[in-house]
Enzyme design. Structure first.
Site, PDB file in Angstrom:
ATOM      1  CG  ASP A   9      -0.120   1.242   8.038  1.00 15.48           C
ATOM      2  OD1 ASP A   9      -0.129   0.258   8.439  1.00 15.48           O
ATOM      3  OD2 ASP A   9      -1.375   1.976   7.595  1.00 15.48           O
ATOM      4  CG  ASP A  22      -2.231   1.036   1.160  1.00 16.17           C
ATOM      5  OD1 ASP A  22      -2.592   1.431   0.159  1.00 16.17           O
ATOM      6  OD2 ASP A  22      -2.567   1.311   2.166  1.00 16.17           O
TER       7      ASP A  22
END
Length: 327
Positions: free
Chosen positions: A219, A202
């Site tokens: 993340d 992502d």
């Protein structure tokens, strides 16, 4: 009839503080909520003025084994001096913690700003960063995390949308037609399993932070097995061929300082973009019972949103047939 509260509704500031302090920290202030919808993420500081980010994992999304694989990759990267935020471990070496039914992890706060994708120096540095990540991540494979399989994932997303009451009769027919056409197109552009490596999954600007030409990747919640280009294509944002070619050139030049890149993977960019578009709307539908989603994305409940989504998918079908600037 009053519906049951969502699990995240019980994450009061007091409970967040209690969860972190159960790990041996003392927090003199309240946590600050960061922009996150899939999980709940908060910025805080301890009594030694260290800044931390605590992530409460969405119940039922990942197994403990899948989260441990996320953390294991981060530890590998940190040991190789790749700039990432590896989770804090307690005296027993545990990085995934439990508190009153929640699973949480604590990460050092990474300061900085998102890179500028029109800046060649930033693009080169981003390529270097992802190349360094893939040099480490390609040494082994995930056993528990997902493998990006475009046709199966698109079909599952289509069923999620069609199973709800989001589309009127006209939209339902149009969505069914275009989604089935896209699945057929994705089947033509799929890749073999040996092309997949462990990737961040992502890599958008919100997950890359730093200053000047020094960036860190944060993340890894969506890390998975996918082709290397999965971590590169979202940085190719230009709307004209010369600018797009500049972005691509700088990004790959930086990347190949550390890791080889198979140029054939550029032909998979539109397939990955298509999959992201299809999955995004399905994700909004699937998470609608979480009160944070209607508040943040109220337009999803409108007919206009779905009309625009169908038009976007139609445009993407044309892009799959004739990828931009790759001839």
């Amino acid at each position: 009839m009053v519906s049951d509260p969502h699990p995240f509704d019980t994450l009061s500031p007091q409970r967040i503080v209690a969860a972190v302090e159960s790990l041996g920290f003392f927090l003199p202030g309240e946590p600050f909520a960061l922009n996150s919808y899939e999980n709940r993420v908060f910025l805080l500081h301890d009594d030694e003025r260290r800044r931390w980010v605590v992530k409460f994992y969405r119940p039922g999304r990942w197994s403990d084994a899948q989260i441990h694989e996320e953390h294991a990759l981060l530890f590998e990267l940190a040991e190789a001096d790749v700039p990432v935020a590896a989770p804090w471990r307690d005296a027993r070496g545990e990085s995934l913690h439990h508190f009153e039914g929640f699973r949480l992890a604590l990460f050092p706060h990474v300061p900085g700003q998102a890179p500028e994708l029109e800046n060649p120096a930033h693009l080169f540095a981003l390529g270097e960063l992802i190349g360094r990540v893939h040099t480490v991540s390609s040494r082994a494979a995930f056993r528990e995390r997902p493998v990006v399989a475009p046709v199966a994932m698109a079909a599952r997303s289509r069923e999620q949308v069609l199973a709800g009451g989001w589309l009127n009769r006209r939209q339902r027919q149009a969505y069914l037609r275009i989604s089935e056409a896209l699945e057929k197109a994705l089947a033509r552009d799929t890749w073999s399993g040996d092309a997949a490596i462990r990737v961040h999954g992502d890599c958008h600007l919100g997950n890359i932070l730093g200053r000047d030409e020094h960036f860190a990747l944060v993340d890894f919640d969506d890390c998975c097995m996918a082709p290397a280009v999965q971590d590169l294509w979202m940085m190719l944002t230009a709307q004209s061929e010369p600018e797009w070619q500049m972005q691509l050139s700088e990004l790959l030049e930086g990347y190949e300082q550390y890791h080889d890149f198979d140029r054939r993977q550029l032909g998979w960019i539109e397939a990955l973009r298509t999959l992201r578009l299809i999955r995004h709307s399905a994700w909004l539908v699937a998470r609608w019972e979480d009160p944070a989603f209607p508040r943040a994305f109220p337009w999803v409940a409108s007919e206009d949103y779905w009309d625009q989504h169908i038009r976007t998918l139609e445009q993407q079908r044309l892009a799959l047939e004739s990828p931009r600037w790759l001839a």
